[in-house]
Design a protein around this motif. Structure first.
Motif, PDB file in Angstrom:
ATOM      1  N   CYS A 118       0.826  -1.204   0.000  1.00 51.42           N
ATOM      2  CA  CYS A 118       0.000   0.000   0.000  1.00 51.42           C
ATOM      3  C   CYS A 118       0.866   1.263   0.000  1.00 51.42           C
ATOM      4  CB  CYS A 118      -0.921   0.002   1.211  1.00 51.42           C
ATOM      5  SG  CYS A 118      -2.096  -1.372   1.165  1.00 51.42           S
ATOM      6  N   GLY A 119       0.249   2.349  -0.463  1.00 56.14           N
ATOM      7  CA  GLY A 119       0.892   3.656  -0.432  1.00 56.14           C
ATOM      8  C   GLY A 119       2.246   3.653  -1.126  1.00 56.14           C
ATOM      9  N   ARG A 120       3.227   4.315  -0.479  1.00 58.85           N
ATOM     10  CA  ARG A 120       4.535   4.478  -1.139  1.00 58.85           C
ATOM     11  C   ARG A 120       5.291   3.159  -1.300  1.00 58.85           C
ATOM     12  NH1 ARG A 120       8.578   4.683   2.900  1.00 58.85           N
ATOM     13  NH2 ARG A 120       7.687   4.922   4.966  1.00 58.85           N
ATOM     14  N   ASP A 142       5.232   2.070  -4.835  1.00 58.23           N
ATOM     15  CA  ASP A 142       6.175   2.810  -5.694  1.00 58.23           C
ATOM     16  C   ASP A 142       7.594   2.294  -5.502  1.00 58.23           C
ATOM     17  OD1 ASP A 142       4.169   4.312  -6.664  1.00 58.23           O
ATOM     18  OD2 ASP A 142       4.734   6.178  -5.666  1.00 58.23           O
TER      19      ASP A 142
END
Lengths: 151, 85
Positions: free
Chosen positions: B9-11, B14
């Motif tokens: 999830c989230g960063r 990335d």
């Protein structure tokens, strides 16, 4: 208690009017609207704030915060609407309202719900800029504010 | 062997350049600590984050500790620090 996870733009004026109809004769209604900024910390232009959430856990985390505020401040009504998805500058990210017999409880309840949403609601967000993505995490101040409520 | 899907999830997504990862698990499952170790080995860029206690594990929509055992078919996700409001 009204708790909504919204994936489309929200209208805080309509939500405030709805909260007013839920006052149940209480003397105070306080609210807060968080808006997406146009400029980042460095002064660069933000094209959008993008929020991600996780399944049913996000709504459950919002409901737990509204329920805790209702119990702690003896609210007549608590309201949280929180956006997920892509929020454009000037659009509302979050709307929080509380009705209580007197203003201190209503104002405190709104601050309490916002402080907890910042660090405990299940969201992740990033700013979209010309230079790319910038993930936003709670600051030391945000953590200190939420800790202060448990002292 | 069966397949376990882990969401980042989230960063974290990335950092790993992947929103979800699949890994093979035996029938008796894996601990969350093992899953963290596997992710760190597979995605070196994720090592610091995934081994940090600031990144929490979620199984079937509940936060769990590193001793929790997960099996194929469960919904496993890793959460970097939350940021609402």
């Amino acid at each position: 208690m009204a708790v909504v996870l919204a994936t489309e733009p929200i209208n805080p004026a309509i939500l405030l009017a709805e909260a007013e109809t839920q006052s149940n004769g209480a003397g105070a209604l306080a609210s807060f609207t968080g808006l997406a900024r146009r400029a980042g910390k460095d002064g660069d232009t933000i094209t959008a704030l993008v929020l991600e959430h996780y399944r049913g856990l996000t709504l459950a985390s919002m409901q737990a915060i509204a329920a805790a505020a209702t119990a702690r401040f003896a609210l007549a009504h608590a309201h949280i609407t929180h956006r997920s998805g892509r929020v454009l500058p000037g659009e509302a990210i979050v709307f929080v309202a509380a009705t209580a017999p007197h203003r201190a409880a209503a104002l405190d309840a709104v601050a309490y719900m916002m402080d907890r949403l910042k660090t405990e609601a299940v969201f992740w967000k990033y700013e979209e800029t010309a230079g790319g993505k910038r993930w936003i995490e709670p600051t030391e101040t945000d953590h200190a504010r939420v800790t202060a409520w448990s002292l | 062997m069966a397949v376990l899907t882990v969401e980042l999830c989230g960063r974290l997504a990335d950092m790993a350049a992947a929103a979800a990862v699949t890994l093979d698990v035996a029938e008796d499952g894996l601990s969350i600590a093992d899953v963290r170790g596997h992710l760190a080995r597979t995605f070196p860029a994720l090592t610091d984050a995934i081994t940090s206690d600031k990144v929490r594990a979620c199984v079937d929509e509940a936060i769990v500790d590193d001793r929790a055992i997960v099996r194929a078919g469960q919904a496993v996700a890793f959460f970097p620090p939350l940021s609402g409001g």
